[in-house]
Write a protein that holds these residues in place. Structure first.
Motif, PDB file in Angstrom:
ATOM      1  N   GLY A 233       0.823  -1.209   0.000  1.00  0.00           N
ATOM      2  CA  GLY A 233       0.000   0.000   0.000  1.00  0.00           C
ATOM      3  C   GLY A 233       0.853   1.254   0.000  1.00  0.00           C
ATOM      4  N   THR A 234       0.218   2.378   0.274  1.00  0.00           N
ATOM      5  CA  THR A 234       0.881   3.671   0.228  1.00  0.00           C
ATOM      6  C   THR A 234       1.395   4.057   1.617  1.00  0.00           C
ATOM      7  N   TYR A 235       2.674   4.313   1.681  1.00  0.00           N
ATOM      8  CA  TYR A 235       3.334   4.768   2.898  1.00  0.00           C
ATOM      9  C   TYR A 235       3.562   6.274   2.800  1.00  0.00           C
ATOM     10  N   LYS A 236       3.667   6.916   3.955  1.00  0.00           N
ATOM     11  CA  LYS A 236       4.037   8.328   4.006  1.00  0.00           C
ATOM     12  C   LYS A 236       5.236   8.448   4.933  1.00  0.00           C
ATOM     13  N   LEU A 237       6.101   9.415   4.631  1.00  0.00           N
ATOM     14  CA  LEU A 237       7.217   9.640   5.533  1.00  0.00           C
ATOM     15  C   LEU A 237       7.519  11.122   5.638  1.00  0.00           C
ATOM     16  N   GLN A 238       8.040  11.476   6.795  1.00  0.00           N
ATOM     17  CA  GLN A 238       8.470  12.838   7.064  1.00  0.00           C
ATOM     18  C   GLN A 238       9.633  12.760   8.040  1.00  0.00           C
ATOM     19  N   SER A 239      10.619  13.616   7.822  1.00  0.00           N
ATOM     20  CA  SER A 239      11.769  13.682   8.717  1.00  0.00           C
ATOM     21  C   SER A 239      11.811  15.033   9.393  1.00  0.00           C
ATOM     22  N   TYR A 240      12.520  15.070  10.513  1.00  0.00           N
ATOM     23  CA  TYR A 240      12.705  16.350  11.192  1.00  0.00           C
ATOM     24  C   TYR A 240      14.012  16.352  11.973  1.00  0.00           C
ATOM     25  N   VAL A 241      14.515  17.541  12.217  1.00  0.00           N
ATOM     26  CA  VAL A 241      15.709  17.731  13.036  1.00  0.00           C
ATOM     27  C   VAL A 241      15.441  18.856  14.020  1.00  0.00           C
ATOM     28  N   ILE A 242      16.118  18.791  15.149  1.00  0.00           N
ATOM     29  CA  ILE A 242      16.082  19.881  16.122  1.00  0.00           C
ATOM     30  C   ILE A 242      17.498  20.438  16.229  1.00  0.00           C
ATOM     31  N   ILE A 243      17.621  21.720  15.912  1.00  0.00           N
ATOM     32  CA  ILE A 243      18.898  22.432  16.036  1.00  0.00           C
ATOM     33  C   ILE A 243      18.638  23.720  16.820  1.00  0.00           C
ATOM     34  N   SER A 244      19.688  24.472  17.087  1.00  0.00           N
ATOM     35  CA  SER A 244      19.528  25.682  17.900  1.00  0.00           C
ATOM     36  C   SER A 244      18.584  26.701  17.262  1.00  0.00           C
ATOM     37  N   ASP A 245      18.478  26.702  15.940  1.00  0.00           N
ATOM     38  CA  ASP A 245      17.585  27.645  15.238  1.00  0.00           C
ATOM     39  C   ASP A 245      16.124  27.207  15.264  1.00  0.00           C
ATOM     40  N   GLY A 246      15.843  25.997  15.728  1.00  0.00           N
ATOM     41  CA  GLY A 246      14.466  25.525  15.791  1.00  0.00           C
ATOM     42  C   GLY A 246      14.328  24.093  15.311  1.00  0.00           C
ATOM     43  N   THR A 247      13.091  23.699  15.074  1.00  0.00           N
ATOM     44  CA  THR A 247      12.773  22.370  14.560  1.00  0.00           C
ATOM     45  C   THR A 247      12.396  22.508  13.094  1.00  0.00           C
ATOM     46  N   PHE A 248      13.042  21.708  12.248  1.00  0.00           N
ATOM     47  CA  PHE A 248      12.797  21.753  10.809  1.00  0.00           C
ATOM     48  C   PHE A 248      12.238  20.417  10.349  1.00  0.00           C
ATOM     49  N   TYR A 249      11.147  20.476   9.568  1.00  0.00           N
ATOM     50  CA  TYR A 249      10.484  19.290   9.030  1.00  0.00           C
ATOM     51  C   TYR A 249      10.624  19.257   7.522  1.00  0.00           C
ATOM     52  N   THR A 250      10.722  18.057   6.971  1.00  0.00           N
ATOM     53  CA  THR A 250      10.672  17.912   5.523  1.00  0.00           C
ATOM     54  C   THR A 250       9.214  17.925   5.084  1.00  0.00           C
ATOM     55  N   ASP A 251       9.004  18.040   3.788  1.00  0.00           N
ATOM     56  CA  ASP A 251       7.672  17.825   3.238  1.00  0.00           C
ATOM     57  C   ASP A 251       7.300  16.369   3.475  1.00  0.00           C
ATOM     58  N   ILE A 252       6.009  16.083   3.516  1.00  0.00           N
ATOM     59  CA  ILE A 252       5.549  14.706   3.624  1.00  0.00           C
ATOM     60  C   ILE A 252       5.617  14.080   2.232  1.00  0.00           C
ATOM     61  N   THR A 253       6.244  12.920   2.167  1.00  0.00           N
ATOM     62  CA  THR A 253       6.428  12.204   0.905  1.00  0.00           C
ATOM     63  C   THR A 253       5.664  10.888   0.961  1.00  0.00           C
ATOM     64  N   SER A 254       5.087  10.489  -0.156  1.00  0.00           N
ATOM     65  CA  SER A 254       4.388   9.202  -0.252  1.00  0.00           C
ATOM     66  C   SER A 254       5.119   8.283  -1.207  1.00  0.00           C
ATOM     67  N   PHE A 255       5.066   6.999  -0.920  1.00  0.00           N
ATOM     68  CA  PHE A 255       5.592   5.999  -1.850  1.00  0.00           C
ATOM     69  C   PHE A 255       4.775   4.726  -1.696  1.00  0.00           C
ATOM     70  N   LYS A 256       4.779   3.915  -2.728  1.00  0.00           N
ATOM     71  CA  LYS A 256       3.951   2.709  -2.769  1.00  0.00           C
ATOM     72  C   LYS A 256       4.813   1.464  -2.647  1.00  0.00           C
ATOM     73  N   VAL A 257       4.335   0.512  -1.859  1.00  0.00           N
ATOM     74  CA  VAL A 257       4.972  -0.798  -1.713  1.00  0.00           C
ATOM     75  C   VAL A 257       3.992  -1.815  -2.287  1.00  0.00           C
ATOM     76  N   TYR A 258       4.495  -2.650  -3.174  1.00  0.00           N
ATOM     77  CA  TYR A 258       3.669  -3.676  -3.825  1.00  0.00           C
ATOM     78  C   TYR A 258       3.923  -5.054  -3.212  1.00  0.00           C
ATOM     79  N   ARG A 259       2.955  -5.933  -3.341  1.00  0.00           N
ATOM     80  CA  ARG A 259       3.106  -7.314  -2.897  1.00  0.00           C
ATOM     81  C   ARG A 259       4.049  -8.051  -3.845  1.00  0.00           C
ATOM     82  N   ASN A 260       4.726  -9.075  -3.330  1.00  0.00           N
ATOM     83  CA  ASN A 260       5.534  -9.941  -4.177  1.00  0.00           C
ATOM     84  C   ASN A 260       4.633 -10.827  -5.012  1.00  0.00           C
ATOM     85  N   LEU A 261       5.137 -11.251  -6.161  1.00  0.00           N
ATOM     86  CA  LEU A 261       4.381 -12.182  -7.013  1.00  0.00           C
ATOM     87  C   LEU A 261       4.379 -13.560  -6.418  1.00  0.00           C
TER      88      LEU A 261
END
Length: 86
Positions: free
Chosen positions: A58-86
Motif C-alpha cells: 500500500g501507500t506509505y508516508k514519511l516525514q523527517s525532522y531535526v532539532i537544532i539551535s535555530d528551531g525544529t525543521f520538518y521535511t515535506d511529507i512524501t508518499s511511496f507505494k509498496v507492492y506485494r511480491n508475485l
C-alpha cells in the motif's frame, strides 16, 4: 533526505535530534533515528529500512525532522507505494 528552509539547505551538523517518521498503510507510525550522510553541513541524513519496516502493501508516508539551535525543521511529507511480491 535533505532538510531545507524554503529553497535553502539547512546545516544540521549540530542537530540534537534527527528522526524519520514512517506511516504505514494501516496507520501505524514508526519513528527512527537517522544518520548523517556526510557531516550534516549539507543538510542530508539517511535511514536504512530493516525487515518489518515495509511489511504492508500500500501507500506509505514519511516525514523527517531535526532539532537544532535555530528551531525544529520538518521535511515535506512524501508518499511511496509498496507492492506485494508475485
Amino acid at each position: 533526505i535533505t532538510i531545507k528552509d524554503g529553497d535553502d539547505v539547512v546545516d544540521i551538523s549540530s542537530a540534537t535530534t534527527k528522526k524519520i517518521v514512517i506511516k504505514k498503510p494501516s496507520g501505524t507510525k514508526l519513528t527512527y533515528d537517522t544518520a548523517f550522510i556526510s557531516d550534516g553541513t549539507d543538510g542530508q541524513m539517511k535511514y536504512n529500512a530493516v525487515s518489518g519496516d515495509l511489511d504492508e502493501a500500500g501507500t506509505y508516508k514519511l516525514q523527517s525532522y531535526v532539532i537544532i539551535s535555530d528551531g525544529t525543521f520538518y521535511t515535506d511529507i512524501t508518499s511511496f507505494k509498496v507492492y506485494r511480491n508475485l
